[in-house]
Design a protein around this motif. Structure first.
Motif, short mmCIF file in Angstrom:
data_model
loop_
_atom_site.label_atom_id
_atom_site.label_comp_id
_atom_site.label_asym_id
_atom_site.label_seq_id
_atom_site.Cartn_x
_atom_site.Cartn_y
_atom_site.Cartn_z
N THR A 84 0.83 -1.20 0.00
CA THR A 84 0.00 0.00 0.00
C THR A 84 0.86 1.25 0.00
OG1 THR A 84 -1.75 -1.18 1.16
CG2 THR A 84 -1.82 1.22 1.24
N TYR A 85 1.92 1.28 0.81
CA TYR A 85 2.79 2.45 0.89
C TYR A 85 3.47 2.72 -0.45
CZ TYR A 85 6.21 5.75 2.68
OH TYR A 85 6.96 6.87 2.88
N ARG A 86 3.82 1.65 -1.15
CA ARG A 86 4.48 1.81 -2.45
C ARG A 86 3.50 2.05 -3.59
NH1 ARG A 86 8.75 -3.11 -1.72
NH2 ARG A 86 10.12 -2.02 -0.26
N GLY A 87 2.22 1.99 -3.32
CA GLY A 87 1.23 2.17 -4.37
C GLY A 87 1.20 1.01 -5.33
N GLY A 88 1.41 -0.20 -4.84
CA GLY A 88 1.51 -1.37 -5.69
C GLY A 88 0.21 -2.08 -5.97
N HIS A 89 -0.91 -1.49 -5.60
CA HIS A 89 -2.20 -2.12 -5.87
C HIS A 89 -2.59 -1.95 -7.34
CE1 HIS A 89 -3.06 -3.01 -1.71
NE2 HIS A 89 -2.71 -1.77 -1.38
N ILE A 90 -3.48 -2.79 -7.78
CA ILE A 90 -3.98 -2.70 -9.14
C ILE A 90 -4.88 -1.47 -9.25
CG2 ILE A 90 -5.47 -3.81 -10.85
CD1 ILE A 90 -4.55 -6.50 -9.67
N VAL A 91 -4.68 -0.71 -10.30
CA VAL A 91 -5.46 0.51 -10.53
C VAL A 91 -6.11 0.40 -11.90
CG1 VAL A 91 -5.35 3.01 -10.77
CG2 VAL A 91 -3.87 1.86 -9.14
N VAL A 92 -7.40 0.66 -11.94
CA VAL A 92 -8.13 0.65 -13.20
C VAL A 92 -8.27 2.11 -13.66
CG1 VAL A 92 -10.29 0.03 -14.34
CG2 VAL A 92 -9.38 -1.42 -12.53
N ASP A 93 -7.78 2.40 -14.85
CA ASP A 93 -7.78 3.77 -15.34
C ASP A 93 -8.58 3.91 -16.63
OD1 ASP A 93 -6.07 2.34 -16.89
OD2 ASP A 93 -4.39 3.72 -16.72
N LEU A 94 -9.78 3.36 -16.61
CA LEU A 94 -10.62 3.39 -17.81
C LEU A 94 -11.04 4.80 -18.21
CD1 LEU A 94 -12.95 0.35 -17.07
CD2 LEU A 94 -11.05 0.46 -18.69
N LEU A 95 -11.27 5.67 -17.23
CA LEU A 95 -11.79 7.00 -17.52
C LEU A 95 -10.73 8.10 -17.41
CD1 LEU A 95 -15.20 6.71 -15.65
CD2 LEU A 95 -14.74 6.42 -18.08
N ALA A 145 -2.31 3.93 7.57
CA ALA A 145 -1.34 5.02 7.69
C ALA A 145 -0.55 5.18 6.39
CB ALA A 145 -0.39 4.77 8.86
N GLY A 146 -0.16 4.07 5.78
CA GLY A 146 0.55 4.13 4.51
C GLY A 146 -0.30 4.72 3.41
N MET A 147 -1.57 4.38 3.39
CA MET A 147 -2.46 4.93 2.37
C MET A 147 -2.66 6.42 2.56
SD MET A 147 -4.39 4.99 -0.22
CE MET A 147 -4.47 3.32 -0.76
N ILE A 148 -2.88 6.85 3.78
CA ILE A 148 -3.17 8.26 4.01
C ILE A 148 -1.91 9.11 3.80
CG2 ILE A 148 -2.82 8.40 6.51
CD1 ILE A 148 -5.72 9.96 4.60
N THR A 149 -0.76 8.63 4.21
CA THR A 149 0.45 9.44 4.07
C THR A 149 0.92 9.48 2.62
OG1 THR A 149 1.83 7.56 4.68
CG2 THR A 149 1.25 9.13 6.42
N LEU A 150 1.26 8.32 2.08
CA LEU A 150 1.82 8.32 0.73
C LEU A 150 0.75 8.55 -0.33
CD1 LEU A 150 4.55 8.05 -0.67
CD2 LEU A 150 3.80 5.78 -1.32
#
Length: 171
Positions: free
Chosen positions: A76-87, A155-160
Motif C-alpha cells: 500500500t505504501y508503495r502504491g503497488g495495488h492494481i489501478v483501473v484507469d478506464l476514464l 497510515a501508509g495509504m493516508i500518508t503516501l
C-alpha cells in the motif's frame, strides 16, 4: 557489504519507513519460506512415511495470515495495488486528483475503522481464551496482529497516497 548499505541501495523509502518496509518484507519472506518447508515436510511425511505433520493445515492458515498482512502495508505504501484507469483519458487531471484524494481518504478511514473492530475481536478472543482447533494456540494475538497491520496499511495509504496525489503535476 553491511546491512545498512544493502538496505539503502535496495529500498527507495525514506527514513524509518525504509527499515519498516525491510522488516515487514523480512517477516513475509521468512513466513513464506516456513510455509514452503511445512508443505514439503507434510507432503513427504504423508506420502513417503505415511505420517503427515501434525497441525500443518492450521500452521498454513496462520502463516498465510502473517504473510499477507505483513506485506499489505508495504504494498500500500508503495502504491503497488492494481489501478483501473478506464476514464483517465476522459476526465480532467484536476477531477482525477480530487477523485484520487477522496478514494485515498475513504480507503484509509475504512481500513482504520475495520482495524478497530478487528482489534476488539482479538481482545475478546484473548479474554475468552479462544485457541486454535488442533494445536491450541491462542488465536487472539493473530487477530490483533491483523488489526495492527491494517492500521499500518491505513497510515501508509493516508500518508503516501495523499502525498502522491497532491504532489503530482496537473496539466
Amino acid at each position: 557489504m553491511s546491512l545498512a548499505t544493502w538496505v539503502n541501495s535496495h529500498y527507495s523509502e525514506k527514513g524509518p519507513a525504509k527499515w519498516l518496509a525491510f522488516l515487514l518484507e523480512l517477516v513475509a519472506g521468512s513466513v513464506l519460506f516456513l510455509l514452503m518447508l511445512i508443505t514439503c515436510l507434510d507432503v513427504a511425511g504423508r506420502y513417503i512415511f505415511n505420517s503427515p505433520v501434525p497441525g500443518a493445515t492450521e500452521l498454513t492458515r496462520l502463516g498465510l495470515a502473517l504473510m499477507v498482512f505483513a506485506a499489505m502495508p508495504v504494498i500500500t505504501y508503495r502504491g503497488g495495488h492494481i489501478v483501473v484507469d478506464l476514464l483517465d483519458h476522459v476526465l480532467g487531471q484536476k477531477l482525477l486528483k480530487a477523485l484520487g484524494l477522496v478514494s485515498a481518504l475513504i480507503m484509509s478511514s475504512s481500513m482504520y475503522f475495520l482495524a478497530v473492530r478487528i482489534f476488539e475481536l482479538g481482545e475478546r478472543s484473548i479474554r475468552r481464551g479462544v485457541e486454535t482447533e488442533f494445536l491450541g494456540l491462542p488465536s487472539g494475538y493473530i487477530v490483533q496482529y491483523i488489526a495492527i497491520m491494517s492500521w499500518l496499511t491505513a497510515a501508509g495509504m493516508i500518508t503516501l497516497g495523499v502525498y502522491r496525489i497532491l504532489s503530482s503535476p496537473t496539466k
